[in-house]
Design a protein around this motif. Structure first.
Motif, PDB file in Angstrom:
ATOM      1  N   LEU A  10       0.837  -1.200   0.000  1.00 25.98           N
ATOM      2  CA  LEU A  10       0.000   0.000   0.000  1.00 25.98           C
ATOM      3  C   LEU A  10       0.874   1.253   0.000  1.00 25.98           C
ATOM      4  O   LEU A  10       0.690   2.155  -0.826  1.00 25.98           O
ATOM      5  N   ILE A  11       1.847   1.292   0.883  1.00 24.45           N
ATOM      6  CA  ILE A  11       2.752   2.438   0.970  1.00 24.45           C
ATOM      7  C   ILE A  11       3.557   2.581  -0.322  1.00 24.45           C
ATOM      8  O   ILE A  11       3.730   3.686  -0.840  1.00 24.45           O
ATOM      9  N   GLN A  12       4.030   1.457  -0.842  1.00 25.45           N
ATOM     10  CA  GLN A  12       4.808   1.480  -2.086  1.00 25.45           C
ATOM     11  C   GLN A  12       3.991   2.076  -3.226  1.00 25.45           C
ATOM     12  O   GLN A  12       4.470   2.924  -3.979  1.00 25.45           O
ATOM     13  N   ARG A  13       2.734   1.664  -3.340  1.00 28.09           N
ATOM     14  CA  ARG A  13       1.889   2.174  -4.433  1.00 28.09           C
ATOM     15  C   ARG A  13       1.574   3.661  -4.227  1.00 28.09           C
ATOM     16  O   ARG A  13       1.571   4.434  -5.189  1.00 28.09           O
ATOM     17  N   ILE A  14       1.347   4.067  -2.995  1.00 29.50           N
ATOM     18  CA  ILE A  14       1.118   5.490  -2.713  1.00 29.50           C
ATOM     19  C   ILE A  14       2.340   6.295  -3.137  1.00 29.50           C
ATOM     20  O   ILE A  14       2.217   7.349  -3.775  1.00 29.50           O
ATOM     21  N   ASN A  15       3.513   5.793  -2.830  1.00 28.95           N
ATOM     22  CA  ASN A  15       4.743   6.488  -3.195  1.00 28.95           C
ATOM     23  C   ASN A  15       4.947   6.538  -4.711  1.00 28.95           C
ATOM     24  O   ASN A  15       5.408   7.547  -5.251  1.00 28.95           O
ATOM     25  N   GLU A  16       4.605   5.442  -5.383  1.00 28.92           N
ATOM     26  CA  GLU A  16       4.703   5.425  -6.848  1.00 28.92           C
ATOM     27  C   GLU A  16       3.805   6.498  -7.463  1.00 28.92           C
ATOM     28  O   GLU A  16       4.224   7.231  -8.364  1.00 28.92           O
ATOM     29  N   LEU A  17       2.593   6.571  -6.971  1.00 30.57           N
ATOM     30  CA  LEU A  17       1.655   7.571  -7.494  1.00 30.57           C
ATOM     31  C   LEU A  17       2.107   8.991  -7.163  1.00 30.57           C
ATOM     32  O   LEU A  17       1.954   9.909  -7.975  1.00 30.57           O
ATOM     33  N   ALA A  18       2.678   9.177  -5.987  1.00 27.72           N
ATOM     34  CA  ALA A  18       3.180  10.500  -5.609  1.00 27.72           C
ATOM     35  C   ALA A  18       4.315  10.920  -6.537  1.00 27.72           C
ATOM     36  O   ALA A  18       4.381  12.069  -6.983  1.00 27.72           O
ATOM     37  N   HIS A  19       5.203   9.992  -6.825  1.00 30.27           N
ATOM     38  CA  HIS A  19       6.332  10.268  -7.712  1.00 30.27           C
ATOM     39  C   HIS A  19       5.831  10.600  -9.118  1.00 30.27           C
ATOM     40  O   HIS A  19       6.255  11.577  -9.737  1.00 30.27           O
ATOM     41  N   LYS A  20       4.889   9.806  -9.596  1.00 28.10           N
ATOM     42  CA  LYS A  20       4.344  10.036 -10.928  1.00 28.10           C
ATOM     43  C   LYS A  20       3.594  11.375 -10.991  1.00 28.10           C
ATOM     44  O   LYS A  20       3.709  12.108 -11.973  1.00 28.10           O
ATOM     45  N   ALA A  21       2.855  11.696  -9.944  1.00 26.91           N
ATOM     46  CA  ALA A  21       2.110  12.963  -9.911  1.00 26.91           C
ATOM     47  C   ALA A  21       3.068  14.144  -9.988  1.00 26.91           C
ATOM     48  O   ALA A  21       2.789  15.141 -10.658  1.00 26.91           O
ATOM     49  N   GLU A  24       5.013  13.593 -13.930  1.00 24.63           N
ATOM     50  CA  GLU A  24       4.283  13.612 -15.196  1.00 24.63           C
ATOM     51  C   GLU A  24       2.798  13.850 -15.055  1.00 24.63           C
ATOM     52  O   GLU A  24       2.115  14.084 -16.041  1.00 24.63           O
ATOM     53  N   GLY A  25       2.267  13.779 -13.858  1.00 21.12           N
ATOM     54  CA  GLY A  25       0.838  13.945 -13.649  1.00 21.12           C
ATOM     55  C   GLY A  25       0.129  12.608 -13.636  1.00 21.12           C
ATOM     56  O   GLY A  25       0.660  11.602 -14.095  1.00 21.12           O
ATOM     57  N   LEU A  26      -1.084  12.606 -13.098  1.00 24.07           N
ATOM     58  CA  LEU A  26      -1.854  11.376 -12.955  1.00 24.07           C
ATOM     59  C   LEU A  26      -3.094  11.421 -13.840  1.00 24.07           C
ATOM     60  O   LEU A  26      -3.641  12.483 -14.098  1.00 24.07           O
ATOM     61  N   THR A  27      -3.526  10.236 -14.246  1.00 25.31           N
ATOM     62  CA  THR A  27      -4.788  10.130 -14.977  1.00 25.31           C
ATOM     63  C   THR A  27      -5.918  10.257 -13.948  1.00 25.31           C
ATOM     64  O   THR A  27      -5.692  10.172 -12.726  1.00 25.31           O
ATOM     65  N   ASP A  28      -7.132  10.420 -14.424  1.00 22.25           N
ATOM     66  CA  ASP A  28      -8.279  10.515 -13.522  1.00 22.25           C
ATOM     67  C   ASP A  28      -8.423   9.257 -12.673  1.00 22.25           C
ATOM     68  O   ASP A  28      -8.717   9.337 -11.473  1.00 22.25           O
ATOM     69  N   LEU A  29      -8.185   8.095 -13.274  1.00 25.01           N
ATOM     70  CA  LEU A  29      -8.275   6.834 -12.523  1.00 25.01           C
ATOM     71  C   LEU A  29      -7.195   6.747 -11.443  1.00 25.01           C
ATOM     72  O   LEU A  29      -7.443   6.245 -10.348  1.00 25.01           O
ATOM     73  N   GLU A  30      -6.022   7.223 -11.749  1.00 27.47           N
ATOM     74  CA  GLU A  30      -4.934   7.194 -10.764  1.00 27.47           C
ATOM     75  C   GLU A  30      -5.210   8.165  -9.615  1.00 27.47           C
ATOM     76  O   GLU A  30      -4.867   7.882  -8.467  1.00 27.47           O
ATOM     77  N   ILE A  31      -5.841   9.266  -9.913  1.00 28.54           N
ATOM     78  CA  ILE A  31      -6.205  10.222  -8.857  1.00 28.54           C
ATOM     79  C   ILE A  31      -7.208   9.572  -7.904  1.00 28.54           C
ATOM     80  O   ILE A  31      -7.087   9.682  -6.679  1.00 28.54           O
ATOM     81  N   ILE A  32      -8.178   8.864  -8.459  1.00 27.71           N
ATOM     82  CA  ILE A  32      -9.161   8.153  -7.634  1.00 27.71           C
ATOM     83  C   ILE A  32      -8.474   7.068  -6.816  1.00 27.71           C
ATOM     84  O   ILE A  32      -8.733   6.917  -5.611  1.00 27.71           O
ATOM     85  N   GLU A  33      -7.583   6.315  -7.462  1.00 24.12           N
ATOM     86  CA  GLU A  33      -6.848   5.256  -6.760  1.00 24.12           C
ATOM     87  C   GLU A  33      -6.024   5.834  -5.617  1.00 24.12           C
ATOM     88  O   GLU A  33      -6.019   5.305  -4.504  1.00 24.12           O
ATOM     89  N   ARG A  34      -5.344   6.947  -5.879  1.00 24.58           N
ATOM     90  CA  ARG A  34      -4.515   7.587  -4.846  1.00 24.58           C
ATOM     91  C   ARG A  34      -5.372   7.979  -3.639  1.00 24.58           C
ATOM     92  O   ARG A  34      -4.986   7.751  -2.496  1.00 24.58           O
ATOM     93  N   LYS A  35      -6.541   8.540  -3.917  1.00 28.22           N
ATOM     94  CA  LYS A  35      -7.441   8.953  -2.832  1.00 28.22           C
ATOM     95  C   LYS A  35      -7.875   7.748  -2.000  1.00 28.22           C
ATOM     96  O   LYS A  35      -7.864   7.806  -0.768  1.00 28.22           O
ATOM     97  N   GLU A  36      -8.249   6.650  -2.668  1.00 31.77           N
ATOM     98  CA  GLU A  36      -8.664   5.439  -1.960  1.00 31.77           C
ATOM     99  C   GLU A  36      -7.520   4.846  -1.142  1.00 31.77           C
ATOM    100  O   GLU A  36      -7.722   4.412  -0.005  1.00 31.77           O
ATOM    101  N   LEU A  37      -6.334   4.822  -1.720  1.00 33.36           N
ATOM    102  CA  LEU A  37      -5.175   4.278  -0.999  1.00 33.36           C
ATOM    103  C   LEU A  37      -4.838   5.119   0.222  1.00 33.36           C
ATOM    104  O   LEU A  37      -4.514   4.580   1.285  1.00 33.36           O
ATOM    105  N   ARG A  38      -4.926   6.420   0.083  1.00 31.22           N
ATOM    106  CA  ARG A  38      -4.668   7.307   1.230  1.00 31.22           C
ATOM    107  C   ARG A  38      -5.672   7.059   2.344  1.00 31.22           C
ATOM    108  O   ARG A  38      -5.320   7.057   3.525  1.00 31.22           O
ATOM    109  N   GLN A  39      -6.938   6.857   1.979  1.00 29.32           N
ATOM    110  CA  GLN A  39      -7.967   6.585   2.983  1.00 29.32           C
ATOM    111  C   GLN A  39      -7.681   5.267   3.715  1.00 29.32           C
ATOM    112  O   GLN A  39      -7.814   5.184   4.937  1.00 29.32           O
ATOM    113  N   LYS A  40      -7.281   4.237   2.969  1.00 28.65           N
ATOM    114  CA  LYS A  40      -6.926   2.959   3.585  1.00 28.65           C
ATOM    115  C   LYS A  40      -5.738   3.136   4.538  1.00 28.65           C
ATOM    116  O   LYS A  40      -5.721   2.589   5.640  1.00 28.65           O
ATOM    117  N   TYR A  41      -4.742   3.898   4.090  1.00 27.68           N
ATOM    118  CA  TYR A  41      -3.557   4.131   4.912  1.00 27.68           C
ATOM    119  C   TYR A  41      -3.937   4.844   6.210  1.00 27.68           C
ATOM    120  O   TYR A  41      -3.521   4.443   7.294  1.00 27.68           O
TER     121      TYR A  41
END
Length: 83
Positions: A10-21, A24-41
């Protein structure tokens, strides 16, 4: 142990998305995923923190226990205290 691995993923994926954001920026789906992962964390973090507080005993400099009554009550309810 499985929960630790899941938490690390979970932490690894959050960090991957943070780095990508940042780069290069995130797609709409990745933004939703990031929000859900943060809530789980946050949910998991809060549960762990609550558990630590419930297990805590506080003492003053003279060695007298000064654990808040609210915490003592929770500890008694969970069978962690006899007093």
């Amino acid at each position: 142990m499985t929960e630790d691995k899941e938490f690390q993923k979970l932490i690894q994926r959050i960090n991957e998305l943070a780095h990508k954001a940042k780069n290069e920026g995130l797609t709409d789906l990745e933004i939703i995923e990031r929000k859900e992962l943060r809530q789980k964390y946050l949910k998991r973090f809060r549960e762990g923190f609550k558990s630590q507080v419930e297990m805590m005993r506080v003492f003053d400099k003279s060695g007298k226990e000064v654990t808040p009554e609210k915490v003592k009550k929770v500890q008694r309810k969970k069978g962690l205290r006899n007093d």
